[in-house]
Design an enzyme around this catalytic site. Sequence first.
Site, PDB file in Angstrom:
ATOM      1  N   THR A  71       0.812  -1.193   0.000  1.00 52.41           N
ATOM      2  CA  THR A  71       0.000   0.000   0.000  1.00 52.41           C
ATOM      3  C   THR A  71       0.847   1.245   0.000  1.00 52.41           C
ATOM      4  O   THR A  71       1.704   1.410   0.825  1.00 52.41           O
ATOM      5  CB  THR A  71      -0.942   0.040   1.206  1.00 52.41           C
ATOM      6  OG1 THR A  71      -1.763   1.186   1.075  1.00 52.41           O
ATOM      7  CG2 THR A  71      -0.213   0.071   2.497  1.00 52.41           C
ATOM      8  N   GLU A 121      -8.093   9.534   4.250  1.00 47.11           N
ATOM      9  CA  GLU A 121      -8.445  10.936   4.037  1.00 47.11           C
ATOM     10  C   GLU A 121      -9.855  11.235   4.550  1.00 47.11           C
ATOM     11  O   GLU A 121     -10.825  10.610   4.137  1.00 47.11           O
ATOM     12  CB  GLU A 121      -8.336  11.277   2.546  1.00 47.11           C
ATOM     13  CG  GLU A 121      -6.891  11.305   2.083  1.00 47.11           C
ATOM     14  CD  GLU A 121      -6.740  11.456   0.589  1.00 47.11           C
ATOM     15  OE1 GLU A 121      -5.655  11.870   0.161  1.00 47.11           O
ATOM     16  OE2 GLU A 121      -7.707  11.140  -0.139  1.00 47.11           O
TER      17      GLU A 121
END
Length: 410
Positions: free
Chosen positions: A197, A283
């Site tokens: 990731t 986010e």
Amino acid sequence: MLETKETAAITKIDDGSIVTPKGFSSDGVHAGLRYARNDVGVIYSEVPANCAAVYTQSHFQAAPLKVTQESVAKEGRLQVIVVNSANANACTGEQGLQDAYEMRERTAKLFNIENHYVAVASTGVIGEFLKMDKIRQGIDQLKPQATEKAAVEFQQAILTTDLVMKTSCYEVVIDGKKVTIGGAAKGSGMIHPNMATMLGFMTTDANIDSESLQSVLKEVTDKTFNQITVDGDTSTNDMVLVLANGQAENEQLNEKHPQWNEFKTAFQMVSEELAKQIAKDGEGATKLIEVEITGARTKQEANVVAKKIVGSSLVKTAVYGADANWGRIICAVGYSEASVEPEKIDIYLEDLCLFTNNSPQPFSEEKASEYLKRDQVKIAVNLGVGDEAGKAWGCDLTYDYVKINASYRT
């Protein structure tokens, strides 16, 4: 003094980092790619280290990945990782590739080593050329040290929209020697990896050959980094790199070593902590969501179902709104393509049973809502068709996610 917590033969080092393993140092500097924060960083090993890597499966692999793959393929060893943030150097054609090569060459010259001992990583905006005048200046300023401050300087240098730094460190005794594994990662958006990731870096002073290191990285990645999602998007720059310099002086680790499983467990603990920190820092996120699947026919199906649930936009928004809408969980299980028998499925929020025997169960909406308001939420699903289990991690989907990504380039 390092603070520790012990779990069996494995010890968590609370304030450990990528420079805690013997023979590693780091640094990060502000070169001007960003307005204020550090944007160029380095990890350095005193000696060439055996290495392992996993990369994004995107068709549009960024230039730094291609250069790093070439370095790794040359000898299976690395000594330096140089990283920049603010610019991904992705989809930048031949110029981008030459810029990545120049980063490698300039870093090799700085440390007086062969070019192929240097890995290059970049993260940030796609489709813009690197400001090489600033990159050159930043690389020339790097002075790695084995201090907590130097580790923080590096961790700051790799962040983009991240709100917090991600770090983890564990120690395990192998052959009477203390073997340490440290890690740092970045990632907040474009998180739905198919290998690793965003950017993850792990260092260890373990004596382990490259083939065995690659094997354990691949196995652990499938259980950790590959089991997180923020928004369903896989980046062009995803990569995890591991360096093992052997300075712990244990007997060489491989699958035949009697303490192989202990090393692998410690390695997985570092990887899982980094993965969960990325998921939690998604986010705009306010909550970490963990999905645990039991009763699956295969481990693969357990992992698939877990990731489908945690990646569902409807599940993520329900968690954000503290709405125990278990129908959204059922939908995600239903389209997962795993082996499912509806009358055998159980769904729980902590100790609250929401669904069983293909029927809704009475539960306190107020209690469920209060639970979902916590900053960490666990959804448990028993498929009832086998004995295998799996987990996945993600975050809620909020208004702020849209705000952040609507103006990412500005």
